[in-house]
Design a protein around this motif. Sequence first.
Motif, PDB file in Angstrom:
ATOM      1  N   LYS A 244     -26.302  15.822  -5.447  1.00  0.00           N
ATOM      2  CA  LYS A 244     -25.904  15.863  -4.044  1.00  0.00           C
ATOM      3  C   LYS A 244     -26.664  14.808  -3.255  1.00  0.00           C
ATOM      4  CE  LYS A 244     -24.839  20.840  -3.782  1.00  0.00           C
ATOM      5  NZ  LYS A 244     -25.180  22.110  -3.090  1.00  0.00           N
ATOM      6  N   GLU A 245     -26.208  14.576  -1.992  1.00  0.00           N
ATOM      7  CA  GLU A 245     -26.960  13.724  -1.076  1.00  0.00           C
ATOM      8  C   GLU A 245     -28.366  14.301  -0.921  1.00  0.00           C
ATOM      9  OE1 GLU A 245     -25.996  10.968   0.410  1.00  0.00           O
ATOM     10  OE2 GLU A 245     -23.855  10.959  -0.082  1.00  0.00           O
ATOM     11  N   VAL A 246     -29.350  13.400  -0.724  1.00  0.00           N
ATOM     12  CA  VAL A 246     -30.728  13.860  -0.621  1.00  0.00           C
ATOM     13  C   VAL A 246     -30.915  14.786   0.582  1.00  0.00           C
ATOM     14  CG1 VAL A 246     -33.122  13.141  -0.276  1.00  0.00           C
ATOM     15  CG2 VAL A 246     -31.633  11.830  -1.803  1.00  0.00           C
ATOM     16  N   ARG A 247     -30.317  14.437   1.714  1.00  0.00           N
ATOM     17  CA  ARG A 247     -30.473  15.246   2.925  1.00  0.00           C
ATOM     18  C   ARG A 247     -29.113  15.602   3.517  1.00  0.00           C
ATOM     19  NH1 ARG A 247     -35.829  15.128   4.437  1.00  0.00           N
ATOM     20  NH2 ARG A 247     -37.059  13.472   3.444  1.00  0.00           N
ATOM     21  N   LEU A 253     -33.658  18.623   3.328  1.00  0.00           N
ATOM     22  CA  LEU A 253     -33.460  18.332   1.912  1.00  0.00           C
ATOM     23  C   LEU A 253     -32.436  19.287   1.311  1.00  0.00           C
ATOM     24  CD1 LEU A 253     -37.101  17.678   0.643  1.00  0.00           C
ATOM     25  CD2 LEU A 253     -35.283  15.990   0.930  1.00  0.00           C
ATOM     26  N   ASN A 254     -31.504  18.716   0.554  1.00  0.00           N
ATOM     27  CA  ASN A 254     -30.541  19.538  -0.171  1.00  0.00           C
ATOM     28  C   ASN A 254     -31.145  20.044  -1.476  1.00  0.00           C
ATOM     29  OD1 ASN A 254     -28.169  19.578   1.443  1.00  0.00           O
ATOM     30  ND2 ASN A 254     -27.761  17.447   0.901  1.00  0.00           N
ATOM     31  N   SER A 291     -30.695   7.039  -2.103  1.00  0.00           N
ATOM     32  CA  SER A 291     -31.935   7.733  -2.451  1.00  0.00           C
ATOM     33  C   SER A 291     -32.954   7.580  -1.329  1.00  0.00           C
ATOM     34  CB  SER A 291     -32.505   7.185  -3.757  1.00  0.00           C
ATOM     35  OG  SER A 291     -31.644   7.466  -4.841  1.00  0.00           O
ATOM     36  N   ASP A 292     -33.929   8.458  -1.333  1.00  0.00           N
ATOM     37  CA  ASP A 292     -35.033   8.431  -0.374  1.00  0.00           C
ATOM     38  C   ASP A 292     -36.291   8.081  -1.169  1.00  0.00           C
ATOM     39  OD1 ASP A 292     -37.244   9.201   1.298  1.00  0.00           O
ATOM     40  OD2 ASP A 292     -35.857  10.375   2.507  1.00  0.00           O
ATOM     41  N   GLY A 313     -27.509   2.235   0.465  1.00  0.00           N
ATOM     42  CA  GLY A 313     -27.653   3.512   1.140  1.00  0.00           C
ATOM     43  C   GLY A 313     -29.061   4.072   1.041  1.00  0.00           C
ATOM     44  N   GLY A 314     -29.297   5.138   1.777  1.00  0.00           N
ATOM     45  CA  GLY A 314     -30.588   5.805   1.716  1.00  0.00           C
ATOM     46  C   GLY A 314     -31.684   5.066   2.459  1.00  0.00           C
TER      47      GLY A 314
END
Length: 460
Positions: A244-247, A253-254, A291-292, A313-314
């Motif tokens: 999933k998306e990180v946030r 946070l997911n 990503s973060d 992204g991220g």
Amino acid sequence: MTVIVDPDMMSAYVTIVPGEGGTSVTSDEVVQALTGAGVITGILHDEIEKAVHEGEVIKRMVAAGRPPQPGEDSQFISLIPEMRERCPLADEEGNVDYRNIGGIISVKPGDPLLRRTSPTKGVPGENLQGALLPASDGIDIAFAPNLSGTAPAPDDSDLLLAAISGLPVLIDRGIIVEPVLKVKTVDLSSGNLHFTGAIDISGDVKAGMEVTATGDIIIGGVVESAKVEAGGNIEIKGGIIGQKEVRNDRGELNTDIAHVRAQGSISAQFAEHALIHAGQDVMIREVAMKSDITAGNSITVGEKGMRKGHIIGGVCRAATLVHAIIAGSPANVPTRIEVGVDPAINEKLSAVKQQLADKEKRQEEIDKTLTYIRENANKVDPGMAALKEKVHSLLQSEIAELNRQKKRLQKRLELVNNAKVEVDSSVYFGVQIMVGDKMLTIEDDLQSKTFSRGEDGIVY
């Protein structure tokens, strides 16, 4: 002819304007002018001859003092070649290749690990008036205490040997030797792994699993939506991929993300939907997508000479450097890159300064007490006097260690102030770049740029 001497009496300069009908300036006249200005040593006669021969010079240095050379502190030299490779070194231009961190190695009892050198004496300098400039001597620094798995050589207290078989881990002022745990795959059959030492996993870390180690972690396969934490470095031969998306939209946070954290450095083939945090460096060989990523020193995405190396992204944030081949994408996926922000350094520096002030205040109180004891020896219990002397000696050692910590943190803070973002190929429209407290949103696609902080904003 005009002679100028710097106020610190460490350099002198001559300016010569050609005569119009008169006689030319001679070397003796330049020397006489220097002597008249108080210069008695450090005169550069060859430079004077060149200046006189040229006939016209502007502020040519013709005298130089000798600056003092401080002594070197005790040095700690690794005797294991692979470990020297794991410690990134700067080249002559100051560039650091953070990718060469080496692999897992092992030692056996009796193997030499670390050599401690003695401090050197400082070499006094001399100014143009012949006055000596004092130089400080190097500090005698001891091995760190409690170096597990090691022992000093029987005939050489400055040589550290392995006492057990295992993984050598380089730390500040020493090396510890940790045992290594080897497994094939981390899944339901193995259960979660929490190990004091290093872990070598030949396969994958499956979704939902946890792996923690006080030392290094080597993973031969892929990290899925799992949690991996190490007190040393983490090397992942495959990639890091979450589900999933990180946030979420609220910035929370997911679940089902890949979470990788190391106090040292982290390397992987790729990262997608991953939360990555390294105390030192992060190296992604191909793609960092949505990503973060946070690094205490640098983030590098892509290898030299390769076409892959995309940040898509991220968020990527690092204290000193973010380097990529491509940043952003034609599809305008929200991408943010931040450098020059490391609040942890400021917090640590403030804490060290406070501890130092407290110790120095206590030392002043002990100094007053010792002065009274020495002046009134017959009125003070000898046991109490000995105790105060012992406390004073301990405080001196603690203050010296805090000063060393303060110096190291201040050097790291200087690196943060020179932070930059390097992109070898393309920076796409919409990418946000932050250097320190300055923000820039890319409004047109750019090619091969380096971004740094200027007085009025980000320059490139």
